[in-house]
Design an enzyme around this catalytic site. Structure first.
Site, PDB file in Angstrom:
ATOM      1  N   ASP A   8     -12.346  -5.149 -41.389  1.00 53.68           N
ATOM      2  CA  ASP A   8     -13.210  -4.452 -40.439  1.00 53.68           C
ATOM      3  C   ASP A   8     -14.637  -4.967 -40.683  1.00 53.68           C
ATOM      4  O   ASP A   8     -14.841  -5.938 -41.443  1.00 53.68           O
ATOM      5  CB  ASP A   8     -13.072  -2.925 -40.551  1.00 53.68           C
ATOM      6  CG  ASP A   8     -13.680  -2.354 -41.833  1.00 53.68           C
ATOM      7  OD1 ASP A   8     -14.150  -3.127 -42.686  1.00 53.68           O
ATOM      8  OD2 ASP A   8     -13.677  -1.109 -41.973  1.00 53.68           O
ATOM      9  N   CYS A  65     -11.993  -4.060 -46.294  1.00 50.09           N
ATOM     10  CA  CYS A  65     -12.859  -3.112 -45.590  1.00 50.09           C
ATOM     11  C   CYS A  65     -13.980  -2.733 -46.556  1.00 50.09           C
ATOM     12  O   CYS A  65     -14.175  -3.403 -47.575  1.00 50.09           O
ATOM     13  CB  CYS A  65     -12.086  -1.912 -45.050  1.00 50.09           C
ATOM     14  SG  CYS A  65     -11.336  -0.849 -46.302  1.00 50.09           S
ATOM     15  N   GLY A  66     -14.725  -1.685 -46.267  1.00 51.02           N
ATOM     16  CA  GLY A  66     -15.859  -1.351 -47.119  1.00 51.02           C
ATOM     17  C   GLY A  66     -15.437  -1.030 -48.547  1.00 51.02           C
ATOM     18  O   GLY A  66     -15.993  -1.547 -49.512  1.00 51.02           O
ATOM     19  N   THR A  67     -14.447  -0.169 -48.681  1.00 52.55           N
ATOM     20  CA  THR A  67     -13.961   0.223 -50.006  1.00 52.55           C
ATOM     21  C   THR A  67     -12.608  -0.388 -50.353  1.00 52.55           C
ATOM     22  O   THR A  67     -12.201  -0.347 -51.524  1.00 52.55           O
ATOM     23  CB  THR A  67     -13.782   1.752 -50.079  1.00 52.55           C
ATOM     24  OG1 THR A  67     -12.827   2.129 -49.067  1.00 52.55           O
ATOM     25  CG2 THR A  67     -15.103   2.477 -49.850  1.00 52.55           C
ATOM     26  N   GLY A  68     -11.885  -0.863 -49.368  1.00 52.99           N
ATOM     27  CA  GLY A  68     -10.500  -1.319 -49.557  1.00 52.99           C
ATOM     28  C   GLY A  68      -9.516  -0.171 -49.432  1.00 52.99           C
ATOM     29  O   GLY A  68      -8.300  -0.399 -49.342  1.00 52.99           O
ATOM     30  N   ILE A  69     -10.011   1.056 -49.432  1.00 52.91           N
ATOM     31  CA  ILE A  69      -9.117   2.225 -49.434  1.00 52.91           C
ATOM     32  C   ILE A  69      -8.432   2.399 -48.084  1.00 52.91           C
ATOM     33  O   ILE A  69      -7.211   2.590 -47.999  1.00 52.91           O
ATOM     34  CB  ILE A  69      -9.891   3.501 -49.827  1.00 52.91           C
ATOM     35  CG1 ILE A  69     -10.395   3.379 -51.264  1.00 52.91           C
ATOM     36  CG2 ILE A  69      -9.015   4.729 -49.671  1.00 52.91           C
ATOM     37  CD1 ILE A  69     -11.379   4.479 -51.672  1.00 52.91           C
ATOM     38  N   GLY A  70      -9.204   2.345 -47.017  1.00 54.89           N
ATOM     39  CA  GLY A  70      -8.615   2.502 -45.680  1.00 54.89           C
ATOM     40  C   GLY A  70      -7.568   1.437 -45.408  1.00 54.89           C
ATOM     41  O   GLY A  70      -6.481   1.731 -44.882  1.00 54.89           O
ATOM     42  N   MET A  71      -7.874   0.207 -45.783  1.00 57.35           N
ATOM     43  CA  MET A  71      -6.917  -0.888 -45.579  1.00 57.35           C
ATOM     44  C   MET A  71      -5.650  -0.652 -46.390  1.00 57.35           C
ATOM     45  O   MET A  71      -4.537  -0.905 -45.917  1.00 57.35           O
ATOM     46  CB  MET A  71      -7.546  -2.227 -45.952  1.00 57.35           C
ATOM     47  CG  MET A  71      -8.545  -2.742 -44.946  1.00 57.35           C
ATOM     48  SD  MET A  71      -7.812  -3.024 -43.312  1.00 57.35           S
ATOM     49  CE  MET A  71      -9.119  -4.046 -42.590  1.00 57.35           C
ATOM     50  N   HIS A  98       4.383  -7.513 -61.476  1.00 57.09           N
ATOM     51  CA  HIS A  98       5.218  -6.313 -61.589  1.00 57.09           C
ATOM     52  C   HIS A  98       5.588  -5.704 -60.240  1.00 57.09           C
ATOM     53  O   HIS A  98       6.661  -5.110 -60.113  1.00 57.09           O
ATOM     54  CB  HIS A  98       4.501  -5.243 -62.426  1.00 57.09           C
ATOM     55  CG  HIS A  98       4.467  -5.549 -63.889  1.00 57.09           C
ATOM     56  ND1 HIS A  98       4.207  -4.595 -64.849  1.00 57.09           N
ATOM     57  CD2 HIS A  98       4.671  -6.715 -64.555  1.00 57.09           C
ATOM     58  CE1 HIS A  98       4.251  -5.153 -66.056  1.00 57.09           C
ATOM     59  NE2 HIS A  98       4.522  -6.447 -65.901  1.00 57.09           N
ATOM     60  N   ARG A 132      13.572  -6.522 -64.348  1.00 58.03           N
ATOM     61  CA  ARG A 132      13.503  -5.052 -64.252  1.00 58.03           C
ATOM     62  C   ARG A 132      12.566  -4.599 -63.141  1.00 58.03           C
ATOM     63  O   ARG A 132      12.718  -3.507 -62.585  1.00 58.03           O
ATOM     64  CB  ARG A 132      13.081  -4.453 -65.595  1.00 58.03           C
ATOM     65  CG  ARG A 132      11.658  -4.749 -66.012  1.00 58.03           C
ATOM     66  CD  ARG A 132      11.356  -4.270 -67.423  1.00 58.03           C
ATOM     67  NE  ARG A 132       9.953  -4.416 -67.776  1.00 58.03           N
ATOM     68  CZ  ARG A 132       9.376  -5.561 -68.164  1.00 58.03           C
ATOM     69  NH1 ARG A 132      10.088  -6.674 -68.213  1.00 58.03           N
ATOM     70  NH2 ARG A 132       8.093  -5.600 -68.482  1.00 58.03           N
ATOM     71  N   HIS A 133      11.594  -5.441 -62.823  1.00 53.69           N
ATOM     72  CA  HIS A 133      10.637  -5.060 -61.777  1.00 53.69           C
ATOM     73  C   HIS A 133      11.298  -5.066 -60.392  1.00 53.69           C
ATOM     74  O   HIS A 133      10.958  -4.259 -59.538  1.00 53.69           O
ATOM     75  CB  HIS A 133       9.425  -5.985 -61.811  1.00 53.69           C
ATOM     76  CG  HIS A 133       8.749  -5.985 -63.143  1.00 53.69           C
ATOM     77  ND1 HIS A 133       8.143  -4.857 -63.655  1.00 53.69           N
ATOM     78  CD2 HIS A 133       8.627  -6.955 -64.089  1.00 53.69           C
ATOM     79  CE1 HIS A 133       7.668  -5.144 -64.859  1.00 53.69           C
ATOM     80  NE2 HIS A 133       7.948  -6.400 -65.137  1.00 53.69           N
TER      81      HIS A 133
HETATM   82  C1  RB5 Z   1     -16.352   1.683 -42.475  1.00 54.23           C
HETATM   83  O1  RB5 Z   1     -17.627   2.237 -42.454  1.00 54.23           O
HETATM   84  C2  RB5 Z   1     -15.597   2.126 -43.719  1.00 54.23           C
HETATM   85  O2  RB5 Z   1     -15.244   3.450 -43.618  1.00 54.23           O
HETATM   86  C3  RB5 Z   1     -14.392   1.253 -43.946  1.00 54.23           C
HETATM   87  O3  RB5 Z   1     -14.785  -0.074 -44.062  1.00 54.23           O
HETATM   88  C4  RB5 Z   1     -13.566   1.529 -45.175  1.00 54.23           C
HETATM   89  O4  RB5 Z   1     -14.373   1.610 -46.308  1.00 54.23           O
HETATM   90  C5  RB5 Z   1     -12.617   2.632 -45.083  1.00 54.23           C
HETATM   91  O5  RB5 Z   1     -11.820   2.888 -45.991  1.00 54.23           O
END
Ligand code: RB5
Length: 141
Positions: A8, A65-71, A98, A132-133
């Site tokens: 993004d 993405c910004g944090t990688g969390i959303g992706m 693994h 095992r993995h």
């Molecule tokens: C976009 O502002 C931000 O929310 C997105 O890049 C990402 O960090 C979401 O997990």
């Protein structure tokens, strides 16, 4: 190896950097976007990358993405996708050895470019250990 990359706006600059780096390693890259810093929605790009990996059009995917969390949340909703959010090379290596991670997620606002490329290099060069993995992965389906 053919790698699908997507981001993004929060990961756009890293995606460009990673694409150039992968080309430098002699790998084939399929870039699904985004293509500018304009605000977009990360699930749209996670979906495109995961589809290419699921269809075997690409061997693996990288999402930023910004944090990688959303992706990583988006990618792990897809069947047969094992997405790993990594902030350093050790977990990147373990995600391959693994977990046989087929998608790597990075946070463009979390780590610096040198760490990102260290992660990417480690992740593309590390093979799954099997054994095992594999038994454990079989229990994920
Ligand atoms: C976009 O502002 C931000 O929310 C997105 O890049 C990402 O960090 C979401 O997990």
């Amino acid at each position: 190896m053919k790698i699908a990359v997507g981001s993004d706006h929060g990961g756009f600059e890293f995606k460009q950097l990673i694409t150039d780096f992968l080309h430098g390693l002699g790998l084939t890259v399929e870039d699904v976007g985004c293509y500018s810093l304009d605000s977009v929605d990360y699930p749209d790009f996670a979906d495109q990358v995961c589809l290419k990996v699921q269809n075997n059009e690409c061997d693996r995917g990288i999402l930023v993405c910004g944090t990688g969390i959303g992706m990583s949340i988006s990618a792990n909703r897809h069947r047969d996708i094992r997405a790993a959010l990594c902030h350093e090379a050790f977990t990147a290596r373990m995600s391959r050895e693994h977990n046989n991670a087929n998608v790597l997620c990075l946070g463009g606002r979390v780590i610096g470019p040198e760490i990102a490329l260290d992660i990417v290099r480690t992740w593309v060069e590390t093979e799954f250990a099997g054994g095992r993995h594999q038994r454990r992965l079989d229990k994920l389906s």
